[in-house]
Structure formats: structure tokens, C-alpha cells
Write a protein that holds these residues in place. Structure first.
Motif, mmCIF file in Angstrom:
data_model
loop_
_atom_site.group_PDB
_atom_site.id
_atom_site.type_symbol
_atom_site.label_atom_id
_atom_site.label_comp_id
_atom_site.label_asym_id
_atom_site.label_seq_id
_atom_site.Cartn_x
_atom_site.Cartn_y
_atom_site.Cartn_z
ATOM 1 N N GLY A 28 4.374 33.871 57.175
ATOM 2 C CA GLY A 28 5.232 34.054 58.360
ATOM 3 C C GLY A 28 6.279 32.957 58.451
ATOM 4 N N THR A 29 6.584 32.761 59.617
ATOM 5 C CA THR A 29 7.540 31.692 59.947
ATOM 6 C C THR A 29 6.640 30.456 60.550
ATOM 7 N N SER A 30 6.945 29.356 60.195
ATOM 8 C CA SER A 30 6.149 28.096 60.712
ATOM 9 C C SER A 30 7.177 27.594 61.740
ATOM 10 N N ILE A 31 6.468 27.231 63.114
ATOM 11 C CA ILE A 31 7.060 26.632 64.125
ATOM 12 C C ILE A 31 6.861 25.514 64.387
ATOM 13 N N THR A 32 7.309 24.400 64.703
ATOM 14 C CA THR A 32 6.797 22.963 65.421
ATOM 15 C C THR A 32 7.766 22.684 66.390
ATOM 16 N N VAL A 33 6.965 21.914 67.566
ATOM 17 C CA VAL A 33 7.866 21.419 68.526
ATOM 18 C C VAL A 33 7.260 20.084 68.627
ATOM 19 N N ASN A 34 8.171 19.142 68.733
ATOM 20 C CA ASN A 34 7.828 17.781 68.751
ATOM 21 C C ASN A 34 8.501 16.977 70.125
ATOM 22 N N SER A 35 7.629 15.877 70.449
ATOM 23 C CA SER A 35 8.019 15.127 71.658
ATOM 24 C C SER A 35 9.077 14.194 71.386
ATOM 25 N N SER A 36 9.661 13.414 72.281
ATOM 26 C CA SER A 36 10.614 12.537 72.122
ATOM 27 C C SER A 36 10.265 11.217 71.110
ATOM 28 N N ASP A 37 8.951 11.003 71.045
ATOM 29 C CA ASP A 37 8.287 10.209 70.223
ATOM 30 C C ASP A 37 7.950 10.576 68.837
ATOM 31 N N GLY A 38 8.337 11.858 68.692
ATOM 32 C CA GLY A 38 8.302 12.417 67.349
ATOM 33 C C GLY A 38 6.903 12.975 67.089
ATOM 34 N N PRO A 83 22.649 39.174 56.898
ATOM 35 C CA PRO A 83 21.538 40.274 56.841
ATOM 36 C C PRO A 83 20.661 40.220 55.766
ATOM 37 N N GLY A 84 19.427 40.589 56.268
ATOM 38 C CA GLY A 84 18.241 40.417 55.283
ATOM 39 C C GLY A 84 17.678 39.010 55.078
ATOM 40 N N SER A 85 18.227 38.031 55.706
ATOM 41 C CA SER A 85 17.466 36.792 55.864
ATOM 42 C C SER A 85 16.166 36.758 56.388
ATOM 43 N N LYS A 86 15.278 35.837 55.829
ATOM 44 C CA LYS A 86 14.083 35.756 56.411
ATOM 45 C C LYS A 86 13.778 34.165 57.001
ATOM 46 N N ILE A 87 13.524 33.803 58.027
ATOM 47 C CA ILE A 87 13.319 32.505 58.750
ATOM 48 C C ILE A 87 12.007 32.072 58.047
ATOM 49 N N ARG A 88 11.841 30.777 57.344
ATOM 50 C CA ARG A 88 10.834 30.320 57.015
ATOM 51 C C ARG A 88 10.285 29.368 57.768
ATOM 52 N N ASN A 89 11.139 28.572 58.688
ATOM 53 C CA ASN A 89 10.350 27.313 59.416
ATOM 54 C C ASN A 89 11.424 27.055 60.420
ATOM 55 N N VAL A 90 10.981 26.632 61.553
ATOM 56 C CA VAL A 90 11.722 26.355 62.685
ATOM 57 C C VAL A 90 11.189 25.093 63.399
ATOM 58 N N ASP A 91 12.149 23.883 63.486
ATOM 59 C CA ASP A 91 11.308 22.744 64.041
ATOM 60 C C ASP A 91 12.234 22.320 65.099
ATOM 61 N N VAL A 92 11.504 22.511 66.310
ATOM 62 C CA VAL A 92 12.369 21.856 67.556
ATOM 63 C C VAL A 92 12.282 20.436 67.709
#
Length: 165
Positions: A28-38, A83-92
């Protein structure tokens, strides 16, 4: 200041994506949310479905069905992915060197996907420049962005969209 205080929707976004997912045999898609300190505050592993939280006053991990996001799940000023793309990774990101990065796979060669983005983003009032095969510019709200594409096999490509930074 943490990403959660700057973007109060970041954690609910991760939770909503995880809870709305359905179990699929492919990664599936990996998702990461980081702080202002990284530091990583929240993450979802696209391969295992494991959700990790490390928030002030709470930390833990649990497994949910894997999230699999596709072209229509992403929109930037009305522009979806090819069209047809798949999201692999999201990094906020951490707000210092980048605000948001997304990696995706598309069922077309890089030139076709780049031309498609150039047309759609031009229609949505993006300011665009082609820099060595990457599309670089600003959104209608003057936010910087970059789209990088590379070949990923026969008639396939991998792309990265970076917003902010």
C-alpha cells in the motif's frame, strides 16, 4: 512548533487514511508525518499496515489494513495524478527543507506523464518551467513545487512531487 500545531489536519489525515483502507495483496501507500524538529510523529507502513504514533503523552503501534492510494486520491489545484498512477509514499515534512513529498508510479513513460502534467497544471494556473526534464514552478497560490520523473521499466515511470521547501 510541530506539524500538528501548524497543520491540525495532519494526524486526522493519517488516521482517516488508515481507517478507510481495505486490505490488498500488493504494498500500500506509506505515510509519514514529521515534527518541525524532523522527528517522526506518525507513520503508516504501506507494506505491513503498521501505524506508529509518537505524540506528546502517547506513543504506540498497531496494525490496520493497508492503505492503497491512487491517482484520484490526490489533487493539487484540481490536478490529479496521471490516470492509473498509484501513490507509493507520502511524507508530510518538517517545514524547514520541505513541506510535502509524494512518490508515485505511473503506467506511462516519463515524457508522456510530464507532458500530461504540463498541460493539466498549465490549465490550473501553475507557473511552469522545464528544468532538465523536471517540471518546476509555483501553484496558483505561489507555493513552490517540483515534479521529477524517471523511467521504471517498459512504458512505466516513477515520479516525485515536492511541495514547499
Amino acid at each position: 512548533m510541530s506539524i500538528l500545531s501548524r497543520s491540525p489536519l495532519a494526524l486526522p489525515l493519517v488516521a482517516a487514511l488508515a481507517l478507510s483502507a481495505c486490505d490488498r495483496p500488493n504494498p500500500g501507500t506509506s505515510i509519514t508525518v514529521n515534527s518541525s524538529d524532523g522527528e517522526t510523529l506518525a507513520s503508516v507502513d504501506g507494506k505491513s499496515g503498521e501505524v506508529k504514533l509518537d505524540l506528546p503523552g502517547f506513543s504506540g503501534a498497531f496494525t490496520l489494513p493497508k492503505v492503497s492510494l491512487e491517482a484520484d486520491n490526490f489533487e493539487l489545484n484540481g490536478v490529479h495524478l496521471y490516470p492509473g498512477s498509484k501513490i507509493r509514499n507520502v511524507d508530510v515534512g518538517n517545514g524547514r527543507d520541505k513541506a510535502f513529498t509524494m512518490t508515485f508510479d505511473s503506467p506511462a513513460d516519463p515524457a508522456t506523464v510530464r507532458d500530461w502534467f504540463r498541460d493539466k497544471m498549465g490549465e490550473a494556473d501553475f507557473t511552469l518551467t522545464d528544468q532538465g526534464g523536471a517540471l518546476v514552478g509555483r501553484t496558483a497560490e505561489e507555493k513552490p513545487f517540483r515534479v521529477d520523473l524517471s523511467p521504471a521499466g517498459s512504458n512505466r515511470s516513477t515520479g516525485t512531487i515536492t511541495l514547499g521547501g
